[in-house]
Design an enzyme around this catalytic site. Sequence first.
Site, mmCIF file in Angstrom:
data_model
loop_
_atom_site.group_PDB
_atom_site.id
_atom_site.type_symbol
_atom_site.label_atom_id
_atom_site.label_comp_id
_atom_site.label_asym_id
_atom_site.label_seq_id
_atom_site.Cartn_x
_atom_site.Cartn_y
_atom_site.Cartn_z
ATOM 1 C CE LYS A 8 -11.092 -4.434 -2.614
ATOM 2 N NZ LYS A 8 -10.709 -3.215 -1.859
ATOM 3 C CE LYS A 17 -4.211 -1.831 0.591
ATOM 4 N NZ LYS A 17 -5.381 -1.560 -0.258
#
Length: 358
Positions: A269, A166
Amino acid sequence: MQLQIQTFTVHKRFALKISRGTTAQTTNIWIRIEQDGIEGWGEASPFSIGENPQTTEAIARSLQAISPLLKALHPLERQRIDQLLSQARIPSAARAAIDIALHDWLGKSAWLPLWKLWGLDRDRIVPTSVTIGINTPEGAKQRVKDWLGKGTIESPRQDIRALKVKLGSPEGIAADQAMFEAVLEVAPDIEQISVDANGGWTVESALKMAHWLSDRKVTYIEQPLAKGQEAELTKLFYLSPLPIFVDESCFTSQSIPALSDRVHGINIKLMKSGGLSEALRMIHTAKAHGLKIMFGCYSDSSLMNTALAHLSPFADYLDLDSHLNLVDDPFVGAMFESGRVIPNQDPGLGVSLRARSC
């Protein structure tokens, strides 16, 4: 059919920091749909993108409101159920929980795991990445060591083969570069590394980072620009040496055609899509537009990630690691083998409650 709703709280072994904030625990929702002596399980987890966060409270309220309307329907009446859910305009996370539970019910009714019901090949499932959140260089090193079983605590899993790092630090790209270099220092043998900026870069910083990361074994960049800046993705698409994937910019199959000329892939997702049914539509829509496919997760338990694992033979990349980072996952489902999340042979989702020691 009868719908039961129950909340549960899960805690992360490692708190996850991204460009928009830090998460250490979440309260998710477990639903059970019962009909003909068969119980189907589903899960919803809260998430926030843009101005309309889907909170646990809002998801639970919508499920409670729809519950009486589902009583007159059978789990096999999918068109009627879908019409009812559309008319009620329930949040995508609530819809996902119901859809997952209906699939679980169907698989148990047929006495087949979903992957076998769909005729899929588990041998095609690729390794899942595990996530390294935004951190200091030394903190990032320690997190990688922990995941790889080389740190001061016991690793939650062994045989990690892929990392997702990230970036998009509020401190700027110099901080991103320092952290990424630290990750490479302690993970020289990792087969695949991807980067997710969670919309934390400008076009200029994204281009600079794309060229910098292309020399450092990165596979692709995910969501370099914030949701709402999709028009700017065109410049990145043509100038970036690395493939561009989107997550927050792509919710359902309806999002895909407008993105197909400016990205190389999408992140599916279940909480965004509204369940396995829409995830399957997204897969076929993306493939029809020549796009790559990855699956991702939020603070999901083994129940949710097992559900998506059943579709994993379709995915080019996987990021189904949230349950591996939980200290109190109440469920047991997909197996972790050779860096891969593999659904088992049990009917439906193949998920059960974890045995608790007294």
